[in-house]
Enzyme design. Structure first.
Site, PDB file in Angstrom:
ATOM      1  N   CYS A   1     -12.228   1.514  16.400  1.00  0.00           N
ATOM      2  CA  CYS A   1     -11.016   0.698  16.219  1.00  0.00           C
ATOM      3  C   CYS A   1     -10.083   0.643  17.406  1.00  0.00           C
ATOM      4  O   CYS A   1      -9.408  -0.362  17.577  1.00  0.00           O
ATOM      5  CB  CYS A   1     -10.275   1.076  14.944  1.00  0.00           C
ATOM      6  SG  CYS A   1      -9.292   2.556  15.039  1.00  0.00           S
ATOM      7  N   MET A   2      -9.986   1.669  18.245  1.00  0.00           N
ATOM      8  CA  MET A   2      -9.045   1.523  19.353  1.00  0.00           C
ATOM      9  C   MET A   2      -9.505   2.153  20.647  1.00  0.00           C
ATOM     10  O   MET A   2      -8.716   2.328  21.570  1.00  0.00           O
ATOM     11  CB  MET A   2      -7.632   1.991  18.983  1.00  0.00           C
ATOM     12  CG  MET A   2      -7.563   3.207  18.132  1.00  0.00           C
ATOM     13  SD  MET A   2      -7.410   4.786  18.889  1.00  0.00           S
ATOM     14  CE  MET A   2      -8.769   5.297  19.668  1.00  0.00           C
TER      15      MET A   2
ATOM     16  N   GLY B   1      -4.680   1.232  14.053  1.00  0.00           N
ATOM     17  CA  GLY B   1      -4.950   0.983  12.646  1.00  0.00           C
ATOM     18  C   GLY B   1      -4.971   2.216  11.770  1.00  0.00           C
ATOM     19  O   GLY B   1      -4.942   2.109  10.551  1.00  0.00           O
TER      20      GLY B   1
ATOM     21  N   LYS C   1       0.845  -1.208   0.000  1.00  0.00           N
ATOM     22  CA  LYS C   1       0.000   0.000   0.000  1.00  0.00           C
ATOM     23  C   LYS C   1       0.874   1.249   0.000  1.00  0.00           C
ATOM     24  O   LYS C   1       0.622   2.200  -0.728  1.00  0.00           O
ATOM     25  CB  LYS C   1      -0.920   0.020   1.230  1.00  0.00           C
ATOM     26  CG  LYS C   1      -2.010  -1.008   1.200  1.00  0.00           C
ATOM     27  CD  LYS C   1      -2.977  -0.851   2.374  1.00  0.00           C
ATOM     28  CE  LYS C   1      -2.334  -1.057   3.719  1.00  0.00           C
ATOM     29  NZ  LYS C   1      -1.763  -2.395   3.946  1.00  0.00           N
TER      30      LYS C   1
ATOM     31  N   MET D   1      -7.177  -5.301  16.600  1.00  0.00           N
ATOM     32  CA  MET D   1      -8.631  -5.271  16.532  1.00  0.00           C
ATOM     33  C   MET D   1      -9.330  -6.464  17.186  1.00  0.00           C
ATOM     34  O   MET D   1     -10.459  -6.344  17.634  1.00  0.00           O
ATOM     35  CB  MET D   1      -9.086  -5.142  15.085  1.00  0.00           C
ATOM     36  CG  MET D   1      -8.754  -3.807  14.481  1.00  0.00           C
ATOM     37  SD  MET D   1      -9.308  -2.461  15.518  1.00  0.00           S
ATOM     38  CE  MET D   1      -7.850  -1.462  15.555  1.00  0.00           C
TER      39      MET D   1
END
Lengths: 787, 185
Positions: A179-180, A408, A89, A371
């Site tokens: 997410c966190m 993330g 990526k 996650m």
């Protein structure tokens, strides 16, 4: 590479027409091909530093520009994070700026549903008037902003100041809640300060690296490379993968431990049980540095946030009380290896092996999680239990010995956690419920006392539930795509003419911009100046390198301009380029309290620095004597941030609770969702890069070979996945890159045409209110055979 | 080389790709067993410096079985070029090839792109005088194994080295950094 018309190329190569080898091409065709490949390239005009736009790793890249465009990137060899390496990526970053459908102008939805281009002035005036009208008529509870862990520090800080200090609302929450958030509440509960004590150097220094619910090979590839390299250099290094599905990370593990979804709570308690029984507690460390805490444990009182009254509003608050070592030992009595094995499906021998790893004080242990632990109906508890393993053994705040939470998003830490763009937070570990914290913010912002409300606003899922109920008149979404990423998506379908005003700032059209009344074009990444903070507390600054397309503008500018039009210009008093001034104002929140950020001038000239930065020096290990300047003299470890615990860390007693929904006769399979290496989050950027799109063009469902045989499904078959909330047709994959155990399936969530979140359940962690995307029940039906 | 063998085994265990994939490829590759050329090289990268896509379908074997230090002649497929990363310090982890290299299946585009990447710089390395060894016209990060591109059947003819037996290339050919001009302070 010059743009090469594929048809021309294929024609030249003879592919698809007899597969003629290139070596047989005649000179003319070869010359055509050569011409199409482009003239000898001109060198880039400038290589400049920036952090990668994607995950929380925060790799350094050097961005090559020419003629006002980004033409290349390369891994930054000077970056201590990635030392020159990137993942696929990262290497394909330049193309995310140049999708043909970049949003370039503000567009207003017309009554017939079409979009009409309007000017920035009209757009900003309209937003200001809508928010003003809502505030005047319905008050601060009718307005909200939904932000992002991809926001730069500037965007997050501008939003925080405008919403909490200007509009006097706490309805500001980010996608990072999804997410966190459980890591935030986990660290806060134990250290009264967020974010890890260690840094990426731990990856090389640890003897045992334990992954809890983290597929690092795909989600944090460059950090995973560092682990593999460490294993190569020191063959005694072991990698332990604890998860619910075999992933590419498991393939490199020395030990793979597979547990039934949700039973990691029992497994961690089972390890603690053995550590107690085997006398492996670091008694003097605990006596000196720890306290014991216990919270609400009654399942009936806590719930899951997805049924009954909780399905509309989930406001459970934990009620901590003091506990003790004796109570801790008594509490763990229940978690015998046999019982834990029955709950989790993990063999007793493996539980004993894990206890021997955490209990070996001659080997350094690094726990990493992501996650699987955070997106968990008891995510905060699971965060607590992993850190407990380090606290009870004293394996913490030492190089190579640490619990480390991975993130993330590129600035989940820098913007969401540090700036505090969550519904209950203010900058630098402060919360809106604490009068002293509110007073400090009001003073630094030069606002009258009592400006900031003391009640936390809506957390992400409740924000969208409130929007659906009509409680929010105005909602502004920036840099995120909730109509792909929210759980149980059918709940949030909008009806035309619902009287609400939805603004979406983004870079490409998405299912979320499809819902918007007003779409604003954002400048992204190196099209604007920015600061991100990564997982290891590294603050990284970059300069604007190219112009954004059309009229696109950075998110922070959009917010500042709206605030000014609402008569809140005093919040942003700077003229001209305000980046440095805004950062230095934000930085004043962090100084002198162990959260100290580096000066903007210093950040400009470095490859990022790990806070706390005191006297220009970064801190690799927090709370550690000899590393952290805030540690009292003579102390090896000093949890100085935990004032409420007598400057000690809290070991939490956290029991096992079952998941919110489990497979049954009607829906016999577990569904787990997640990402793949090639796509980032909802795919709005990576799918616009041909190489990444072609590698994984659409979502699929991975299933176990035995289940596939039983269901009569082969790889490539179209199957229908159905939950109590929705159904979805997907291509089946048997023994793909991931191998789910029997009775479970996995679906990636990047594909906006195949929304797996129409199936997921909006059950949440009781404390962080982070949804559990990893566990719900589905059934699988055959649709048609592969042709 | 022992670690290399162990890596190859690890990679073999890790590859885990579906062996049979009938999807069409988007780049010239397997069907043609293409001879290396600058033009073919350009079709396999987003921009000069980006990792190349994989021009053949998943074969169900570890990449390093064929793309090893020397490369391998693979029946019906042609010559698999050696890995340029064999000598990359600290990069053994590149045995996880799919971290950077993806298969290029012909799936079309999700949305068209206007991106124009850095083109290949086909200029040769400068020589101080005729007969002097040319400097390296490119950096060496991630491609420390010079022979991957400069020797063997997979090397482009124009890049082929006349003296591969002189193993220590950097003894005579030095990389150039952009900021290397000397200014006496």
């Amino acid at each position: 590479m010059a743009p090469l018309d594929r048809r021309t190329l294929f024609k030249a190569l003879g592919i698809g027409a007899g597969c003629v080898a290139f070596s047989e091409l005649d000179r003319t065709e070869a010359a055509t091909l050569e011409a199409a490949a482009g003239a000898p390239g001109l060198p880039v005009e400038s290589w400049d530093k920036a952090p990668c736009r994607f995950c929380g790793t925060g790799c350094g890249v050097e961005v090559g520009t020419r003629d006002g465009k980004v033409v290349a990137v390369r891994g930054d060899e000077q970056s201590p994070v990635n030392k020159g390496l990137l993942c696929v990526k990262g290497y394909h970053l330049p193309a995310i700026l140049y999708g043909a459908d970049r949003l370039q102008h503000p567009q207003l939805r017309q009554p017939d549903g079409t979009l009409k281009r309007i000017s920035w002035d009209d757009a900003l005036d309209l937003i200001a008037s809508k928010y003003r009208e809502a505030l005047d008529q319905r008050g601060p509870d009718s307005v909200a902003v939904y932000g992002s862990g991809q926001w730069t520090v500037f965007d997050g800080y501008a939003a925080l100041k405008w919403v909490k200090g200007g509009m006097r609302s706490n309805h500001l929450d980010p996608n990072a809640r999804l997410c966190m958030a459980s890591a935030v509440t986990g660290f806060m509960a134990q250290f009264q300060s967020d974010e890890p004590m260690g840094c990426y150097e731990d990856l090389e220094l640890a003897d045992d690296v334990v992954l809890w619910g983290a597929n690092m090979a795909e989600m944090h590839p460059v950090l995973f490379s560092r682990i593999l390299e460490s294993k190569r250099r020191r063959p005694t290094v072991r990698l332990i993968d604890i998860g619910t599905r075999r992933t590419p990370s498991s393939d490199y593990a020395d030990l793979y431990v597979e547990f039934r979804p949700g039973s990691d709570l029992a497994l961690a308690n089972g390890i603690l049980h053995l550590l107690v029984k085997q006398g492996k507690l670091a008694q003097s460390f605990i006596d000196k540095n720890c306290v014991f805490k216990r919270g609400e444990e009654d399942l009936a009182k806590i719930g899951y946030g997805c049924s009954g009254e909780q399905a509309e509003r989930y406001t459970f608050n934990d009620t901590p009380r003091d506990s003790s070592l004796d109570e801790f030992k008594a509490f763990l009595e229940d978690y015998t290896p046999q019982r834990v094995s029955e709950i989790s499906g993990v063999p007793v021998q493996q539980i004993e092996l894990l206890a021997s790893i955490y209990g070996d004080n001659k080997r350094k242990t690094l726990s990493l999680w992501c996650m699987g632990v955070n997106q968990h109906v008891r995510g905060t508890w699971m965060n607590n239990l992993i850190t407990d393993l380090h606290l009870v053994t004293g394996k913490i705040c030492r190089p190579g010995d640490n619990p480390f939470s991975l993130t993330g998003q590129p600035s989940a830490c820098g913007t969401v956690r540090e700036v505090g763009t969550l519904a209950n937070r203010l900058p630098a570990d402060m919360v809106v419920t604490n009068p002293e914290h509110r007073a400090k913010a009001e003073k630094l912002w030069k606002l009258p006392a009592g400006t900031i409300p003391d009640k936390p606003g809506h957390h992400a899922v409740d924000m969208f539930r409130a929007f659906q109920r009509g409680e929010l008149a105005c909602l502004w979404i920036q840099t995120t795509n909730p109509w792909v990423s929210l759980p149980n998506l059918h709940r949030f379908e909008r009806k035309p003419g619902d009287g609400r005003f939805l603004i979406v700032s983004d870079v490409y059209p998405t299912p979320t911009t499809d819902q918007a009344d007003l779409i604003l074009p954002s400048a992204m990444w190196v099209e604007r100046e920015g600061v991100f903070g990564n997982s290891e507390r590294r603050t990284q600054q970059w300069n604007k390198l190219v112009e954004p397309p059309g009229e696109a503008r950075e998110d922070a500018w959009q917010i500042v301009e709206v605030a000014r039009r609402m008569g809140m210009g005093h919040l942003f008093p700077w003229e001209g380029d305000w980046h440095e001034a805004m950062f230095e104002e934000y930085r004043s929140f962090t100084l002198g309290i162990g959260k100290d950020l580096a000066s903007y001038a210093q950040l400009k000239t470095t490859r990022g620095l790990l806070w706390p930065v005191v006297d220009g020096k970064e801190t690799r290990y927090r709370y550690a004597g000899g590393h952290d300047p805030y540690v009292a003299k003579g102390r090896d470890v000093h949890f100085y941030k935990a004032k409420g615990y007598g400057e000690r860390a809290a070991i939490w007693l956290r029991p096992y609770h079952p998941p919110a929904e489990e497979p049954d006769a009607e829906y016999p399979l577990w569904l787990c969702t997640g990402r793949v290496l090639e796509h980032w989050h909802t795919g709005s950027m990576t799918r616009r890069v041909r190489q990444l799109h072609q590698a994984v063009p659409r979502a699929y469902v991975e299933l176990n070979r035995a289940d596939a045989l039983e269901l009569g499904v082969k790889s490539g078959d179209l199957v229908r996945l159905r939950s109590r909330r929705g159904a979805l047709e997907l291509e089946a994959r048997v023994d793909g890159r991931g191998k789910p155990p029997r009775g479970s399936v996995f679906v990636p969530f990047f594909d906006e045409s195949r929304l797996v979140n129409e199936l997921t359940l909006d059950a949440m962690d009781s404390i962080s209110k982070e949804p559990d995307y990893k566990k719900c029940a589905v059934r699988l039906e055959r649709v048609e055979q592969r042709s | 080389m022992k670690w290399l063998a162990s890596l190859a085994i690890a990679a073999l265990a890790a590859c885990g790709e579906a062996p049979a994939d009938s999807r069409k490829l988007a780049v010239p590759g397997r069907e043609g067993a293409l001879k290396s050329s600058a033009a073919v090289r350009a079709t396999r990268r987003l921009f000069d410096g980006a990792p190349p896509v994989i021009p053949h379908p998943p074969l169900g074997a570890a990449c390093t079985q064929c793309h090893n230090a020397l490369g391998m002649d693979v029946p019906e497929l042609g010559f698999a070029p050696p890995s340029p990363h064999e000598d990359t310090p600290g990069m053994s982890a590149l045995s996880r090839c799919n971290q950077c290299h993806v298969h290029a299946f012909d799936e079309g585009e999700f949305v068209a792109s206007t991106f124009v990447g850095l083109a290949q710089d086909l200029r040769r390395g400068e020589r101080l005088y005729d007969g002097a060894p040319p400097v390296m016209p490119h950096g060496t990060a991630m491609r420390e194994n010079c022979t991957a591109c400069h020797d063997g059947p997979a090397a482009r003819e124009e890049l082929r080295c006349s003296h591969p037996e002189r193993v220590r290339c950097e003894q005579c050919h030095v990389a150039q950094r952009e900021d290397s001009s000397f200014v006496r302070l």
